[in-house]
Design a protein around this motif. Structure first.
Motif, PDB file in Angstrom:
ATOM      1  N   HIS A 164      -0.826  -0.010  -0.939  1.00  6.96           N
ATOM      2  CA  HIS A 164      -1.768  -0.498  -1.951  1.00  6.96           C
ATOM      3  C   HIS A 164      -3.214  -0.399  -1.464  1.00  6.96           C
TER       4      HIS A 164
ATOM      5  N   GLN B 168      -6.116   1.893  -3.181  1.00  4.19           N
ATOM      6  CA  GLN B 168      -7.377   1.265  -3.581  1.00  4.19           C
ATOM      7  C   GLN B 168      -8.570   2.016  -2.998  1.00  4.19           C
TER       8      GLN B 168
ATOM      9  N   ASP C  85     -11.445   3.942  -5.165  1.00  5.17           N
ATOM     10  CA  ASP C  85     -12.863   3.583  -5.017  1.00  5.17           C
ATOM     11  C   ASP C  85     -13.710   4.806  -4.671  1.00  5.17           C
TER      12      ASP C  85
END
Length: 418
Positions: free
Chosen positions: A347, A351, A355
């Motif tokens: 995860h 992420q 981003d």
């Protein structure tokens, strides 16, 4: 066949050259410069900057220490000044030499201001008497450090082109002077910073010593560049090379006081140059060309682990750096990067990538302890010239030894070879 007149001119040129080398040797042996000037006056009046540059090179090749030539450089100037003062450089306003010389004019103005401040401080008895001069001194010290951007352009662009054309000694001497002057300029800036901790008399003495060195040596340095280095460069470097020099200077940047001139526009890559590069198996980049073998060798010699993941999160490449922190095998190529990490960290990986893709981060940095070593892991988005996301590069480095670095090392450590 060479006719008699051509042969005579060649012999005279060779004789004059040997005589000039002889007079330089006489100066180094202790002869008084004025005595030498009188003896060789007729020859000296016709000596140009390119001849001086090449003569210094020949003397070094013949065994004269470079440092000895550099120490007596000011004496050489006194001997040749009459002929050098006649040298002029006429170039367009966007020419690199013009920009260098315009910067020199501004630097000389700062040096004149520095001289005035030194004189006023020398005549004063307290900081209160020269409070206004202290503000000016800080401004001048800052601007003299800005001169390093001028020097960086010379050292990384102009000097290599001169050396490519066989003029090696003047650039080497100028670079050595850059280094010495840089240390003195740093001392001046530090003196301004700590002046409140010094007595006025101590400050006055240090300012006189350091400031006078800078004003004298930097002025002489500028004269040598304006009257020897730049004229020699103008006559030696080819016209088409100056466009490349200007573009490279633009990339490195200018001083805060550099006058603004129109930049040379980007030139299209010449078809014959591109064809030549492709014939050699090279890949043509904006800043040069490398073969596949060279690219791979460069990436593998870097002291970092590199992995590249494309826009679809697929592992496409990793380098084979010696002593990789995280082992990689070819089996990871073609896999989704999420599959290359433990489930508990997937995860975080997702992420980070999200981003970077969406521009919420310019990088993502992590550091961990591994086998009592500090490991620094960084992720950077990779974008094409249109700003489109094409992937992510992971750079991992063992920074344990870097964290322990103290002070400075400017000399080669021989133990590294044992």
């Amino acid at each position: 066949m060479v006719d008699k007149e051509e042969l005579k001119n060649l012999q005279e040129k060779t004789t004059s050259k040997e005589l000039i080398k002889d007079l330089i040797k006489q100066i180094h042996e202790g002869k008084h410069p004025e005595e030498v000037k009188i003896k060789f006056r007729n020859i000296l009046k016709n000596v140009g900057p390119t001849e001086i540059a090449k003569l210094e090179q020949e003397l070094v090749n013949e065994g004269m220490p470079r440092e000895e030539i550099r120490k007596l450089c000011s004496v050489h100037l006194a001997i040749f000044r009459e002929s050098l003062d006649k040298q002029t450089v006429e170039v367009p306003t966007d020419h690199p030499i013009h920009v260098f010389m315009e910067e020199h004019k501004i630097i000389l103005q700062h040096l004149e201001e520095l001289k005035k401040i030194i004189q006023k401080v020398s005549a004063a008895e307290s900081f209160e008497e020269v409070d206004g001069e202290m503000h000016k001194l800080k401004h001048i010290a800052d601007h003299l450090m800005e001169v390093e951007k001028h020097n960086v352009r010379e050292e990384n662009v102009l000097f290599p082109y001169l050396q490519k054309h066989g003029i090696t000694e003047p650039p080497a001497i100028m670079w050595a002077e850059h280094n010495e002057l840089k240390e003195k300029k740093k001392q001046l800036l530090e003196l301004v910073r700590v002046r409140d901790t010094l007595s006025f008399q101590d400050f006055k003495k240090q300012l006189a010593d350091t400031g006078s060195y800078i004003t004298d040596e930097l002025s002489n340095h500028i004269y040598k560049e304006n009257h020897i280095l730049y004229p020699a460069a103008q006559r030696t470097i080819k016209a088409e090379e100056w466009k490349d020099i200007r573009e490279q200077c633009d990339e490195l940047g200018y001083c805060c006081f550099t006058p603004k001139y129109e930049k040379v526009g980007e030139e299209e890559v010449k078809k014959e140059e591109l064809k030549s590069a492709l014939e050699k198996g090279a890949i043509d980049f904006e800043t040069g060309s490398l073969t596949k073998e060279e690219i791979e060798a460069v990436l593998n010699v870097l002291p970092v682990d590199i992995s590249f993941v494309d826009a679809e999160d697929t592992v496409r490449y990793f380098n084979k750096a010696e002593g990789r922190v995280f082992p990689r095998t070819k089996a990871v190529i073609g896999r989704k990067v999420q599959q290359c990490h433990p489930p508990k960290s997937v995860h975080i990986v997702s992420q980070v990538l999200d981003d970077l893709k969406k521009g919420r981060r310019k990088s993502a940095d992590f550091w961990i302890e591994l086998n009592q070593r500090k490991i620094y892991i960084r992720y950077f988005p990779v974008r094409n010239q249109n700003g489109e996301y094409v992937g992510c590069v992971e750079v991992t480095q063992d920074i344990t030894d870097i964290q322990n670095i103290k002070g400075e090392r400017r000399l080669l450590n021989e133990t590294q070879f044992k």
